[in-house]
Design a protein around this motif. Structure first.
Motif, PDB file in Angstrom:
ATOM      1  N   GLN A 242     -29.648 -37.871  41.620  1.00 45.48           N
ATOM      2  CA  GLN A 242     -28.519 -38.397  42.370  1.00 45.48           C
ATOM      3  C   GLN A 242     -28.963 -38.826  43.758  1.00 45.48           C
ATOM      4  OE1 GLN A 242     -25.141 -35.849  43.365  1.00 45.48           O
ATOM      5  NE2 GLN A 242     -23.749 -37.576  43.072  1.00 45.48           N
TER       6      GLN A 242
ATOM      7  N   GLN B  70     -29.182 -29.515  33.826  1.00 43.68           N
ATOM      8  CA  GLN B  70     -27.930 -29.199  33.126  1.00 43.68           C
ATOM      9  C   GLN B  70     -28.266 -28.676  31.739  1.00 43.68           C
ATOM     10  OE1 GLN B  70     -25.947 -32.361  31.224  1.00 43.68           O
ATOM     11  NE2 GLN B  70     -23.897 -31.469  31.344  1.00 43.68           N
TER      12      GLN B  70
ATOM     13  N   TYR C  46     -15.948 -37.489  38.810  1.00 43.39           N
ATOM     14  CA  TYR C  46     -16.648 -38.433  37.953  1.00 43.39           C
ATOM     15  C   TYR C  46     -16.198 -38.278  36.504  1.00 43.39           C
ATOM     16  CZ  TYR C  46     -20.218 -38.897  41.674  1.00 43.39           C
ATOM     17  OH  TYR C  46     -20.891 -39.120  42.850  1.00 43.39           O
TER      18      TYR C  46
ATOM     19  N   LEU D 147     -22.833 -30.372  41.397  1.00 37.48           N
ATOM     20  CA  LEU D 147     -21.986 -30.867  40.326  1.00 37.48           C
ATOM     21  C   LEU D 147     -21.326 -29.719  39.577  1.00 37.48           C
ATOM     22  CD1 LEU D 147     -24.562 -33.465  38.968  1.00 37.48           C
ATOM     23  CD2 LEU D 147     -22.566 -33.949  40.396  1.00 37.48           C
TER      24      LEU D 147
ATOM     25  N   PRO E 293     -23.504 -42.121  41.761  1.00 44.10           N
ATOM     26  CA  PRO E 293     -23.310 -41.086  40.738  1.00 44.10           C
ATOM     27  C   PRO E 293     -24.655 -40.610  40.217  1.00 44.10           C
ATOM     28  CG  PRO E 293     -22.900 -43.248  39.802  1.00 44.10           C
ATOM     29  CD  PRO E 293     -23.126 -43.458  41.273  1.00 44.10           C
ATOM     30  N   PRO E 294     -24.676 -39.485  39.561  1.00 42.22           N
ATOM     31  CA  PRO E 294     -25.920 -39.016  38.940  1.00 42.22           C
ATOM     32  C   PRO E 294     -26.406 -40.005  37.884  1.00 42.22           C
ATOM     33  CG  PRO E 294     -24.325 -37.237  39.077  1.00 42.22           C
ATOM     34  CD  PRO E 294     -23.582 -38.500  39.409  1.00 42.22           C
TER      35      PRO E 294
ATOM     36  N   PHE F  70     -24.370 -26.976  35.356  1.00 43.97           N
ATOM     37  CA  PHE F  70     -25.439 -27.560  36.162  1.00 43.97           C
ATOM     38  C   PHE F  70     -26.092 -26.505  37.050  1.00 43.97           C
ATOM     39  CE2 PHE F  70     -24.691 -32.069  35.438  1.00 43.97           C
ATOM     40  CZ  PHE F  70     -23.361 -32.112  35.056  1.00 43.97           C
TER      41      PHE F  70
ATOM     42  N   TYR G 127     -30.713 -32.498  39.577  1.00 44.15           N
ATOM     43  CA  TYR G 127     -29.941 -31.434  38.937  1.00 44.15           C
ATOM     44  C   TYR G 127     -30.420 -31.244  37.505  1.00 44.15           C
ATOM     45  CZ  TYR G 127     -26.524 -32.051  42.712  1.00 44.15           C
ATOM     46  OH  TYR G 127     -25.893 -32.137  43.938  1.00 44.15           O
TER      47      TYR G 127
ATOM     48  N   TRP H  41     -22.238 -42.544  33.662  1.00 45.12           N
ATOM     49  CA  TRP H  41     -21.289 -41.972  34.601  1.00 45.12           C
ATOM     50  C   TRP H  41     -20.451 -43.073  35.247  1.00 45.12           C
ATOM     51  CZ3 TRP H  41     -21.663 -36.669  36.561  1.00 45.12           C
ATOM     52  CH2 TRP H  41     -22.649 -35.909  35.922  1.00 45.12           C
ATOM     53  N   GLY H  42     -19.199 -42.736  35.568  1.00 43.72           N
ATOM     54  CA  GLY H  42     -18.395 -43.615  36.390  1.00 43.72           C
ATOM     55  C   GLY H  42     -18.857 -43.569  37.835  1.00 43.72           C
TER      56      GLY H  42
ATOM     57  N   TYR I  71     -33.608 -35.835  28.767  1.00 44.53           N
ATOM     58  CA  TYR I  71     -32.778 -35.030  27.876  1.00 44.53           C
ATOM     59  C   TYR I  71     -33.675 -34.392  26.839  1.00 44.53           C
ATOM     60  CZ  TYR I  71     -33.095 -39.067  24.745  1.00 44.53           C
ATOM     61  OH  TYR I  71     -33.557 -40.089  23.961  1.00 44.53           O
TER      62      TYR I  71
ATOM     63  N   LEU J 139     -28.987 -40.108  34.440  1.00 44.74           N
ATOM     64  CA  LEU J 139     -29.754 -39.322  33.474  1.00 44.74           C
ATOM     65  C   LEU J 139     -31.223 -39.696  33.529  1.00 44.74           C
ATOM     66  CD1 LEU J 139     -29.771 -37.347  31.007  1.00 44.74           C
ATOM     67  CD2 LEU J 139     -29.428 -39.389  29.573  1.00 44.74           C
TER      68      LEU J 139
ATOM     69  N   TYR K 285     -30.957 -34.829  35.930  1.00 41.37           N
ATOM     70  CA  TYR K 285     -30.286 -35.981  36.524  1.00 41.37           C
ATOM     71  C   TYR K 285     -30.807 -36.177  37.944  1.00 41.37           C
ATOM     72  CZ  TYR K 285     -26.948 -35.122  32.763  1.00 41.37           C
ATOM     73  OH  TYR K 285     -26.374 -34.921  31.537  1.00 41.37           O
TER      74      TYR K 285
ATOM     75  N   PHE L   4     -24.931 -36.128  29.402  1.00 40.87           N
ATOM     76  CA  PHE L   4     -24.109 -37.225  29.901  1.00 40.87           C
ATOM     77  C   PHE L   4     -24.988 -38.449  30.163  1.00 40.87           C
ATOM     78  CE2 PHE L   4     -21.393 -33.913  29.726  1.00 40.87           C
ATOM     79  CZ  PHE L   4     -21.117 -33.171  30.853  1.00 40.87           C
TER      80      PHE L   4
END
Lengths: 118, 107
Positions: free
Chosen positions: B38, B89, A94, A45, B43-44, B98, B87, A108-109, B49, B46, B36, A105
């Protein structure tokens, strides 16, 4: 339910332009920051750009001024204008919502594929 | 720019066993670290955090720890559905860089 629905990807020739869109629903769009992130085929990413709720904008240095992020709060939409595209810009793009008051984040789309090729 | 380095690149773990993933920052990011997950074609998502807070709906077998420059994600008992790339971040500033990812496989 938070939804980010992306559109605008496709095949474009080197040197061309493309505009990506991200339509948001399920939350108060104007109060959240938003981001664009991309993922080249088989790669990790890469964060590209950020726009705050108040319109403050940042870009990754690697973009060299070729991309422009914007938002339309009346339309609950985020955009990425991409110019002077090269093969290295081929990726899944994305949009991602920034957590309220923070920078990670939380939504996400689905991603939209951009292929730069002649 | 803060550089994030993850290790190992690939991790193979037996079902029910513990998986430990590492992430290192090139300078201190405090607790401003997210993880994250994936899965292929998705998509990733979450997971974590604030270095250690699970996101909504994330199972308790996922836990995060660390601060400053060294961080760890632990999956206490690996399930088949945990196969994915993970991942980290940093979000100490607006440039949310990331790590390169750790691919988690079932042994």
């Amino acid at each position: 339910e938070v939804q980010l629905v992306q559109s605008g990807g496709g095949l474009v020739q080197p040197g061309g332009s493309l505009r990506l869109s991200c339509a948001a629903s399920g939350f108060t769009f104007s109060t959240y920051s938003l981001n664009w992130v991309r993922q080249a085929p088989g790669k990790g990413l890469e964060w590209l750009s950020y726009i705050s709720s108040s319109g403050v904008i940042y870009y990754a240095d690697s973009l060299k001024g070729r991309f422009t992020i914007s938002r339309d709060n009346a339309k609950n939409s985020l955009y990425l204008q991409m110019d002077s595209l090269t093969a290295d810009d081929t990726a899944l793009y994305y949009c991602a919502r920034g957590s309220y008051g923070d920078y990670y984040f939380d939504n996400w789309g689905q991603g939209t594929l951009v292929t730069v090729s002649s | 720019e803060i550089v994030m380095t993850q290790s190992p690149a690939t991790l193979s773990v037996s079902p029910g066993e513990r998986a430990t993933l590492s992430c290192r920052a090139s300078q201190s990011v405090g607790s401003n670290l997210a993880w994250y997950q994936q899965k292929p074609g998705q998509p990733p998502r979450l997971l974590i955090y604030g270095a250690s807070t699970r996101a909504t709906g994330i199972p308790a077998r996922f836990s995060g720890s660390g601060s400053g420059t060294e961080f760890t994600l632990i999956i206490s008992s690996l399930q088949s559905e945990d196969v994915a790339v993970y991942y980290c971040q940093q979000y100490n500033d607006w440039s949310g860089t990331f790590g390169q990812g750790t691919k988690l496989e079932i042994k």
